[in-house]
Design a protein around this motif. Sequence first.
Motif, PDB file in Angstrom:
ATOM      1  N   ILE A 262       3.609  -8.833 -16.851  1.00  7.65           N
ATOM      2  CA  ILE A 262       3.158  -7.517 -17.187  1.00  7.65           C
ATOM      3  C   ILE A 262       3.501  -7.175 -18.728  1.00  7.65           C
ATOM      4  CG2 ILE A 262       3.728  -5.136 -16.534  1.00  7.65           C
ATOM      5  CD1 ILE A 262       4.797  -5.768 -13.873  1.00  7.65           C
ATOM      6  N   TYR A 321      -5.837  -0.290 -21.763  1.00 10.25           N
ATOM      7  CA  TYR A 321      -5.556  -0.093 -20.292  1.00 10.25           C
ATOM      8  C   TYR A 321      -6.365   0.664 -19.534  1.00 10.25           C
ATOM      9  CZ  TYR A 321      -2.701   1.861 -16.129  1.00 10.25           C
ATOM     10  OH  TYR A 321      -2.232   2.166 -14.930  1.00 10.25           O
ATOM     11  N   ARG A 325      -7.091  -3.128 -16.260  1.00 10.26           N
ATOM     12  CA  ARG A 325      -5.450  -3.125 -15.850  1.00 10.26           C
ATOM     13  C   ARG A 325      -5.026  -4.275 -15.657  1.00 10.26           C
ATOM     14  NH1 ARG A 325      -4.679   2.608 -12.718  1.00 10.26           N
ATOM     15  NH2 ARG A 325      -5.943   3.837 -13.972  1.00 10.26           N
ATOM     16  N   ARG A 352       0.344  -2.228 -18.426  1.00 10.30           N
ATOM     17  CA  ARG A 352       0.981  -1.087 -18.465  1.00 10.30           C
ATOM     18  C   ARG A 352       0.783  -0.147 -19.499  1.00 10.30           C
ATOM     19  NH1 ARG A 352       6.579  -1.227 -15.323  1.00 10.30           N
ATOM     20  NH2 ARG A 352       5.836   0.930 -14.940  1.00 10.30           N
ATOM     21  N   ASN A 355       6.709   3.182 -20.245  1.00  7.87           N
ATOM     22  CA  ASN A 355       7.745   2.803 -19.504  1.00  7.87           C
ATOM     23  C   ASN A 355       8.828   3.536 -19.951  1.00  7.87           C
ATOM     24  OD1 ASN A 355       9.576   0.641 -18.201  1.00  7.87           O
ATOM     25  ND2 ASN A 355      10.149   0.122 -20.740  1.00  7.87           N
ATOM     26  N   TYR A 394       7.667   0.361 -12.124  1.00  7.47           N
ATOM     27  CA  TYR A 394       6.682  -0.395 -11.378  1.00  7.47           C
ATOM     28  C   TYR A 394       6.703  -0.630  -9.870  1.00  7.47           C
ATOM     29  CZ  TYR A 394       7.166  -1.639 -16.131  1.00  7.47           C
ATOM     30  OH  TYR A 394       7.253  -1.704 -17.729  1.00  7.47           O
TER      31      TYR A 394
END
Length: 663
Positions: A262, A321, A325, A352, A355, A394
């Motif tokens: 990721i 994104y 994705r 992603r 965060n 996540y």
Amino acid sequence: MKKAPKGVGRTIMDQIYRDRTWDRTLLVLFVVLELIMAHSSMVPGTLELQLDEEQPAGTVVGDISAGLPPGVTASLYFISDHEGTGVGTDLDIDESTGIIKTAKVLDRELRDHYNFIAVTMTGVTVEVTILVNDINDHAPTFPRKRATFRIPEQTTIGTKFPLEPALDADKDPLTTQGYIITDGNVGQAFLLETRRGSNQVLYLDLVVNAILDRETRSSYTLLLEAFDGGSPKKTGQMILDITVQDINDNAPVFNQSRYHTIILENLQPGNNILQVFASDADEGDNGLVLYEINRRQSDPDRYFIINSRTGVITLNKPLDYEMRRVHELVVQARDNATHPEVTNAFVTIHVRDYNDNQPTMTIIFLSEDGSPRISEGAQPGQYVARISVTDPDYGEYANVNVSLEGGDGKFALTTKDNIIYLICVDEILDREERDRYELRVMATDSGTPPLQAESFFTIQVTDVNDNPPLFDHQEYTQVIPEVIFPGSFVLQVTARDKDQGPNGEVQYSILQTLETHSDWFSIDTVTGIITTLTQLDYETDPTPSIIVVATDRGRPPLSSTSAVKVILQDINDNEPIFESKFYNASLKENTAAGTCFMEKVAKRPGFSVPYFRASRGSLISLVPNNHHSALAKTRVQSKLSLRLCHDWMQSTGAGMELESSWE
């Protein structure tokens, strides 16, 4: 008279002139040969003799007279010998008797027969042939003691490879008769086949008998042995080093078929994302792995590039994104062979866009009471704690990296699904060496910047009874007087146990045996102080010894022993003892003074010699002997009737009454 052929005379004369060392005997021989040629109508005699090679010099071969025609005798022979025949050098022929002997040890491999003509004074000739028989005096010999051979792996079973044969100077049937592999033929991978050539050499082929796989076994060292037909057989050896050559029979293999990672959409180009890895069991170029992204099946826009040597995938272009994705890459690993083998692996890259939550960890310790501890007897692989990791950003299957620090390599972290992690023992623990370890567990997500959760805790190592008590000394020695009161202090022993708690608590005891006076002493079970239990007696045992046992309170208990030697100092605590308190003797009135009329012994335990004396004014004297038990002799001093009484000395003694009377 018939004339001899011209060639014979000229040949003999030429020979005479070529070799100036011939003496006049050869000249006489020439005359005789001329005589033979003149009487050539006579039938010559023949003699064929045999002997084995390697016989010592002086061995009798035969008698020339055995080849003379019937009724013919001779007292002198002339020997016809040509240069190079070996007759003159190898044989010793008595010209008077005709006896043939060997002049040296004959070697069939150098010369296998001898021919010469013996002529009598009357012109009778005997053609003598001596055959040298072969014996098994040579072993088969390979041209080389060690040879190297290369065979490609996957060679077809039954394929033959010729080897250099072993040669034997002996003749059949004593020459080389066969070959065997005596060592190194792992899995019976090879066989030997032979064939006899027209030159009588036994040729040798190495035959592949099993599928060769370099990745399983890359080399063989065979010990070949050739044997002849002798009895006993003679043998020769050769070491054959076989190298199995690699072929490109293995494709690269990835360490996992699918990779996941990721990344954030704001990751800058040039950053490494992950590394794929594939290995190839082949060697050289056949095992050199090169990586590439299959552009026909994935990533035609070249968002990612891969290092062809290391397999590191790097971001090549900015990500969006909102546009995509997930990126799926097909990575190919191929070897560098002429006809390469190719393997594919799949790489899934999730993008992603934020965060904002750090991972969470839940740690459960797997001890009985749930505390962070582990027994020092735990084996590698035994679990200490269970860690579950989640990341709200996540979901359940978060890409969180969990790591473990501290513990000096005694603990390791393992997982099967990247969700549940287990801390396990990785190396043998020893509480006596170290009883606690500080550990730090960190869970880091793949965000930018990465968020991290960490936990600190101390693992306590609990004790097991793995150490016995050890005494400070293997043997103790103490000197004490013989007469001390029961309960008196003798000495103190000390034993120490590295274990903890009951496992390290030491209790002392005395080993009760019949061989020692263990019943004379007692020991305090806690302090190890040894005291006397009864009255000691030097005369019974001057050096009593006991065995002290130190035992811990573990389950099961461990123990060790130490010897205690007590040396007693003797004191004067035993008096001499007569066999009787009263002795009666009769003497004649005219017994001369100095006559010994009685002998008595006073016994005393120990080694002191008792001292005797008579009462003052006594007419009897006592004469002691110089022995451990003194001998008292009474002698007449006068002719009076008397009674002798021992008068007690200050030291310990014994007394007796002696009554004497005249007869």
